[in-house]
Design a protein around this motif. Structure first.
Motif, mmCIF file in Angstrom:
data_model
loop_
_atom_site.group_PDB
_atom_site.id
_atom_site.type_symbol
_atom_site.label_atom_id
_atom_site.label_comp_id
_atom_site.label_asym_id
_atom_site.label_seq_id
_atom_site.Cartn_x
_atom_site.Cartn_y
_atom_site.Cartn_z
ATOM 1 N N ARG A 29 -5.338 -38.246 5.523
ATOM 2 C CA ARG A 29 -7.109 -38.426 4.864
ATOM 3 C C ARG A 29 -7.926 -38.031 5.899
ATOM 4 O O ARG A 29 -8.686 -37.200 5.610
ATOM 5 C CB ARG A 29 -6.620 -39.605 5.086
ATOM 6 C CG ARG A 29 -6.752 -40.717 6.032
ATOM 7 C CD ARG A 29 -7.298 -42.083 5.618
ATOM 8 N NE ARG A 29 -6.284 -42.413 4.305
ATOM 9 C CZ ARG A 29 -5.925 -42.492 2.749
ATOM 10 N NH1 ARG A 29 -7.464 -42.392 2.750
ATOM 11 N NH2 ARG A 29 -5.536 -42.537 1.326
ATOM 12 N N THR A 30 -6.783 -37.571 7.528
ATOM 13 C CA THR A 30 -8.506 -36.749 8.324
ATOM 14 C C THR A 30 -7.885 -36.390 8.182
ATOM 15 O O THR A 30 -9.432 -34.610 8.060
ATOM 16 C CB THR A 30 -8.473 -37.511 9.684
ATOM 17 O OG1 THR A 30 -7.994 -39.164 9.693
ATOM 18 C CG2 THR A 30 -9.475 -37.508 10.216
ATOM 19 N N GLY A 51 -10.348 -35.502 4.407
ATOM 20 C CA GLY A 51 -11.351 -35.146 5.112
ATOM 21 C C GLY A 51 -11.731 -34.016 6.144
ATOM 22 O O GLY A 51 -12.419 -33.107 5.724
ATOM 23 N N VAL A 75 -18.886 -36.431 -2.041
ATOM 24 C CA VAL A 75 -18.965 -37.219 -0.656
ATOM 25 C C VAL A 75 -19.356 -38.407 -0.775
ATOM 26 O O VAL A 75 -21.547 -37.629 -1.257
ATOM 27 C CB VAL A 75 -19.166 -36.503 0.894
ATOM 28 C CG1 VAL A 75 -18.489 -37.866 1.748
ATOM 29 C CG2 VAL A 75 -18.023 -35.195 0.660
ATOM 30 N N TYR A 100 -19.967 -35.968 9.503
ATOM 31 C CA TYR A 100 -19.286 -36.572 9.191
ATOM 32 C C TYR A 100 -17.760 -36.068 10.091
ATOM 33 O O TYR A 100 -17.205 -36.711 9.974
ATOM 34 C CB TYR A 100 -18.696 -36.484 8.009
ATOM 35 C CG TYR A 100 -19.507 -37.316 6.577
ATOM 36 C CD1 TYR A 100 -20.317 -39.034 7.208
ATOM 37 C CD2 TYR A 100 -20.372 -36.506 6.063
ATOM 38 C CE1 TYR A 100 -21.010 -38.974 6.118
ATOM 39 C CE2 TYR A 100 -21.225 -36.963 4.720
ATOM 40 C CZ TYR A 100 -21.184 -38.100 5.880
ATOM 41 O OH TYR A 100 -22.344 -39.187 4.191
ATOM 42 N N VAL A 101 -17.564 -34.519 10.057
ATOM 43 C CA VAL A 101 -16.754 -33.858 10.860
ATOM 44 C C VAL A 101 -16.738 -34.565 12.232
ATOM 45 O O VAL A 101 -15.146 -34.765 12.808
ATOM 46 C CB VAL A 101 -16.210 -32.215 10.182
ATOM 47 C CG1 VAL A 101 -14.759 -32.043 10.514
ATOM 48 C CG2 VAL A 101 -17.139 -32.660 8.745
ATOM 49 N N LEU A 115 -15.130 -38.249 12.221
ATOM 50 C CA LEU A 115 -13.666 -37.751 11.444
ATOM 51 C C LEU A 115 -12.112 -37.630 12.596
ATOM 52 O O LEU A 115 -11.556 -38.460 12.229
ATOM 53 C CB LEU A 115 -13.452 -37.013 10.028
ATOM 54 C CG LEU A 115 -13.882 -37.600 8.865
ATOM 55 C CD1 LEU A 115 -13.677 -36.697 7.710
ATOM 56 C CD2 LEU A 115 -13.052 -39.327 7.798
ATOM 57 N N LEU A 161 -13.875 -30.999 4.161
ATOM 58 C CA LEU A 161 -15.459 -31.073 4.407
ATOM 59 C C LEU A 161 -15.655 -29.497 5.381
ATOM 60 O O LEU A 161 -17.252 -29.118 4.661
ATOM 61 C CB LEU A 161 -16.035 -32.373 4.824
ATOM 62 C CG LEU A 161 -15.941 -33.494 4.497
ATOM 63 C CD1 LEU A 161 -14.861 -33.634 3.477
ATOM 64 C CD2 LEU A 161 -15.739 -34.832 5.157
ATOM 65 N N CYS A 171 -12.157 -41.826 5.551
ATOM 66 C CA CYS A 171 -12.513 -41.586 4.543
ATOM 67 C C CYS A 171 -10.985 -41.881 3.790
ATOM 68 O O CYS A 171 -10.281 -41.846 3.576
ATOM 69 C CB CYS A 171 -12.378 -40.067 4.492
ATOM 70 S SG CYS A 171 -12.299 -38.720 2.971
#
Ligand code: FAD
Length: 405
Positions: free
Chosen positions: A107-108, A112, A207, A128-129, A132, A116, A139
């Motif tokens: 998921r990351t 993510g 997002v 965000y990145v 993460l 992203l 996420c």
């Protein structure tokens, strides 16, 4: 001329068939296995039985850099590809972490990091990145809807244009970890189906800040992935600023296909790890459990199915590696990613089933782990892509047979 042409094709083939491990990949796999010694199977058994989020693993994986394998170096990741990500997911699952450990990496790295950092605006990437990669935010990915089911084009969650962004309303189902997510990558409709330029147009990826008021969830207790529960997700007048749209509005299907390919490579990798672990437990038991004065593993009825499971896992591993390699090379890989997910899902399920049979009654006891692998291995035959939809894809898109729906 013929000889020269043969030489060229053989040269190309030998490059393609080079199975030497990249040194960094071997180092990565060993590092992951060493790391997993801190989170042995007992840890995963406990979080499964308590249905508890594996917070300690999540934090440690973030600190160790495991969540950022596919995230570009400028955002704090390792800047590697799906080949390495796949090895890491296989390793965490194969050390007894099973599905939840693999899912947390997926998921990351995929929902993510990869998505992203590829399609996000500067604001999204910077905000965000890196968080993460460090394991500071969670996420979720919200695709499935109660009515649309596997037909993505029937998605009804609607994003309506307002000054500076979009207002989103709709309902999603089965959204893993939505109840504790900080951000949600959602598939929404930005142009009604009847007004869209084509069948695939009109969808967008956005997002969503999951901590805002209009985001509500209700838990769905289920059979698989117990430490990472799924939810019904309600989106009521949820605000999404313009810069949180991924890529271009209405072109979400293009980005989604890349995301889904990476997701399939990931679920294949996790399945293989689950199958590896179940098989290892079965082999250990078959070698040491003595009935009728000899190890049960000396009976061919026990050893042949395990040999078959091993071969099927290796075949799935090969296809997964090819799909990951194609993905990293920026080449078309939908067929390979689908094949990897399908074959790995079945191989893992069969390995777990045979492990239970090998362990006899003990196969049903939580302390032997194989019942956990059996429950979790079943998931990837249905989600994220059910076997029928893979077969539909191969029949109609690869074999060009007429569509039945
Ligand atoms: C534990 C768990 C976690 C999940 N996590 C997430 C998540 O985080 N995010 C997310 O978006 N989704 C998630 N899902 C949802 C999952 O991706 C879907 O359940 C899956 O894609 C199947 O969709 P559906 O349940 O709507 O099945 P349906 O669309 O109702 O289909 C039911 C069955 O009919 C078959 N079928 C339908 N149409 C055809 C056809 N034309 N030909 C042949 N067969 C057909 C399907 O293959 C399936 O077997 C999760 C599901 C589970 C169980």
């Amino acid at each position: 001329m013929v000889a020269a042409a043969n030489l060229i094709s053989w040269a190309a083939l030998s490059v393609f068939m080079d199975f030497d491990e990249r040194e960094e990949a071997a180092i990565l796999e060993k590092a992951v296995r060493d790391f997993m010694q801190r989170f042995p199977p007992e840890y995963w058994r406990r979080v499964d039985s308590e249905r508890r989020f594996p917070e300690e693993f999540w934090r440690a994986a973030g600190q160790q850099g495991l969540l950022g394998i596919t995230i570009p170096e400028e955002y704090g990741g390792a800047g590697m590809g799906m080949v390495e990500a796949s090895l890491a997911m296989m390793a965490v699952a194969g050390c007894g972490g099973g599905l939840p450990a693999g899912d947390l990496l997926m998921r990351t790295m995929v929902f993510g990091g990869l998505v992203l950092s590829r399609f996000g605006s500067k604001k999204v990437r910077e905000e965000y990145v890196p968080r993460l990669a460090r394991g500071e935010i969670i996420c979720s990915f919200a695709h499935t809807e109660p009515r649309a089911g596997v037909n993505t084009f029937d998605i009804e969650t609607r994003a309506e244009r307002r000054d500076g962004g979009y207002v989103v309303n709709g309902q999603k189902i089965w959204i893993t970890l939505a109840h504790m997510a900080d951000i949600i990558v959602a598939v929404v409709r930005t142009t009604p189906r009847e007004k869209a330029a084509s069948r695939t147009a009109g969808l967008s990826l956005m997002v969503i800040d999951a901590k805002q008021q209009g985001v509500k969830t209700s838990r769905i207790p289920g059979m698989a992935l117990r430490p990472l529960p799924s939810n019904v997700l309600y989106l009521e007048d949820v605000w999404v600023p313009e810069e949180n749209v991924l890529g271009e509005v209405d072109r979400g299907w293009e980005y989604l296909t890349q995301l889904l390919n990476a997701e399939r490579i990931s679920t294949a990798s996790i399945s293989i790890g689950v199958g590896d672990y179940a098989l290892q437990k079965a082999v250990e038991h078959a070698s040491t459990r003595v009935v009728f004065g000899r190890p049960i593993g000396s009976n061919q009825s026990i050893q042949f199915p395990l040999a078959e499971a091993k071969m099927e896992l290796e075949l799935a591993r090969l296809m997964t590696r090819k799909a990951a390699w194609l993905f990293d090379a920026g080449r078309e890989c939908a067929f390979e990613a689908n094949m990897a997910a399908f074959t790995a899902g079945r191989a893992a399920y069969k390995a777990a089933d045979r492990a239970i049979q090998t362990l006899g009654g003990m196969g049903f006891a939580e302390e032997y782990d194989v019942e956990r692998m059996f429950r979790d291995s079943r998931l990837f035959r249905t989600a994220p892509v059910p076997e029928e939809m893979v077969l539909n894809y191969v029949a109609t898109r690869v074999l060009r047979l007429p569509r039945s729906f």
